[in-house]
Design an enzyme around this catalytic site. Structure first.
Site, PDB file in Angstrom:
ATOM      1  N   ASN A   7       0.770  -1.178   0.060  1.00  0.00           N
ATOM      2  CA  ASN A   7      -0.040  -0.015   0.125  1.00  0.00           C
ATOM      3  C   ASN A   7       0.841   1.230  -0.087  1.00  0.00           C
ATOM      4  OD1 ASN A   7      -2.457   1.847   1.923  1.00  0.00           O
ATOM      5  ND2 ASN A   7      -2.803   1.098  -0.141  1.00  0.00           N
ATOM      6  N   LEU A   8       1.879   1.338  -0.987  1.00  0.00           N
ATOM      7  CA  LEU A   8       2.943   2.400  -1.006  1.00  0.00           C
ATOM      8  C   LEU A   8       2.506   3.638  -1.368  1.00  0.00           C
ATOM      9  CD1 LEU A   8       5.438   0.373  -3.234  1.00  0.00           C
ATOM     10  CD2 LEU A   8       4.954   0.243  -0.635  1.00  0.00           C
TER      11      LEU A   8
ATOM     12  N   GLY B 257       5.842   8.238   1.121  1.00  0.00           N
ATOM     13  CA  GLY B 257       6.797   7.956   2.034  1.00  0.00           C
ATOM     14  C   GLY B 257       7.655   6.824   1.768  1.00  0.00           C
ATOM     15  N   HIS B 258       6.999   5.748   1.388  1.00  0.00           N
ATOM     16  CA  HIS B 258       7.680   4.454   0.940  1.00  0.00           C
ATOM     17  C   HIS B 258       8.808   4.812  -0.322  1.00  0.00           C
ATOM     18  CE1 HIS B 258       4.005   2.765   2.563  1.00  0.00           C
ATOM     19  NE2 HIS B 258       5.255   1.888   3.359  1.00  0.00           N
TER      20      HIS B 258
ATOM     21  N   VAL C  52       7.993  11.653   5.978  1.00  0.00           N
ATOM     22  CA  VAL C  52       7.731  12.247   4.910  1.00  0.00           C
ATOM     23  C   VAL C  52       6.191  12.808   5.160  1.00  0.00           C
ATOM     24  CG1 VAL C  52       6.757  12.464   2.540  1.00  0.00           C
ATOM     25  CG2 VAL C  52       9.021  11.112   3.151  1.00  0.00           C
TER      26      VAL C  52
END
EC number: 6.3.2.1
Length: 282
Positions: A28-29, A32-33, A173
């Protein structure tokens, strides 16, 4: 980008790569990822990501079954970031038999803060991270500072097991209003999403109070209690607001606090049905 589900196939694909930069995720990117992927590229090559929703780190009343799984969308995002391999195992791939051996972090770090409110959580985290490390055999691994306690625990685990892996911390983030990006933000209602940045503002208030105080006279327990009360008055259900030493997440003694010990304030609180965490270094 290759998508691999087998540990053996992953090892075969990465054989001969001596500077793998690894980013473990639960999918569930969001941005931030993706920032972790970019940071990984600065420290190693190739970049390898994993997506695995790890049952071992979810408690009996937590959101394992409803945790968002968006693999196809995640694949497209990782491809756009130039990730070399995505390791996306099934539960059977990761745990073909009951996982009888676990990695249990030390109580002074694993049973406080998140560990107190989510018993067994960090044992599940350490176990899956160790297994992912043995599968990918990276030289660099990137972890976000949003999960500050997790970062500390993984860093200590790597040190004590003498793993040849450099742990690179990544800054949190945030949305424009300060809310830390999280896959669980999607659970928030519109009204809750408008209120959610208050968690970060509360951390800022704590930091401002500490930095502007006479450290010899300030009681940190009072600062923490006032912050929890502020959140509760606004409808939150805080588990903790806690000021800790950055070095080991223990509470500072009055003498350490007065001497200017580097600190971090960490919090976890429920807003409606959604539990959010955040932290801010002081």
């Amino acid at each position: 980008m290759k998508v691999i589900s087998s540990i053996q196939e992953l090892r075969d694909q990465l054989r001969g790569q001596n500077r793998v930069a690894f980013v473990p995720t639960m999918g569930n990117l969001h941005e931030g990822h993706l920032s972790l992927m970019r940071l990984a590229r600065q420290h190693g090559d190739p970049v390898v990501a994993s997506i695995f929703v790890n049952r071992l780190q979810f408690g009996p009343n937590e959101d394992f079954d409803k945790y968002p799984r968006t693999l196809q969308d995640d694949i497209e995002k990782l491809q756009s970031e130039g990730v070399y391999v995505l390791f996306a195992p099934t539960e059977r791939d990761m745990y073909p038999e009951p996982q009888e051996y676990r990695v249990d972090p030390p109580h002074d770090l694993g049973d406080i803060l998140e560990g107190e409110f989510r018993p067994g959580f960090f044992k599940g985290v350490c176990t899956v991270v160790m297994k992912l490390f043995t599968a990918a055999q990276p030289r660099v691994a990137v972890f976000g500072k949003k999960d500050y306690q997790q970062l500390m625990i993984v860093r200590r685990m790597v040190h004590q097991f003498a793993l040849p892996i450099e742990i690179v911390p990544a800054e949190t983030v945030r949305a424009e209003d300060g809310l830390a990006l999280s896959s669980r933000n999607r659970y928030l209602t519109e009204a809750e999403r408008a209120e959610a940045p208050m968690l970060y503002r509360t951390l800022h208030d704590v930091r401002d109070t500490v930095l502007g105080s006479d450290r010899a006279a300030t009681r940190l327990a009072t600062v923490e209690a006032d912050a929890c009360a502020t959140l509760a008055q606004r409808g939150w259900k805080p588990d903790y607001v806690s000021i800790r030493k950055r070095s080991n997440l223990q509470a500072p003694t009055p003498e350490e606090f007065a001497a200017g010990e580097p600190l971090v304030v960490l919090t976890a609180a429920k807003l409606g049905a959604t539990r959010l965490i955040d932290n801010l270094e002081i």
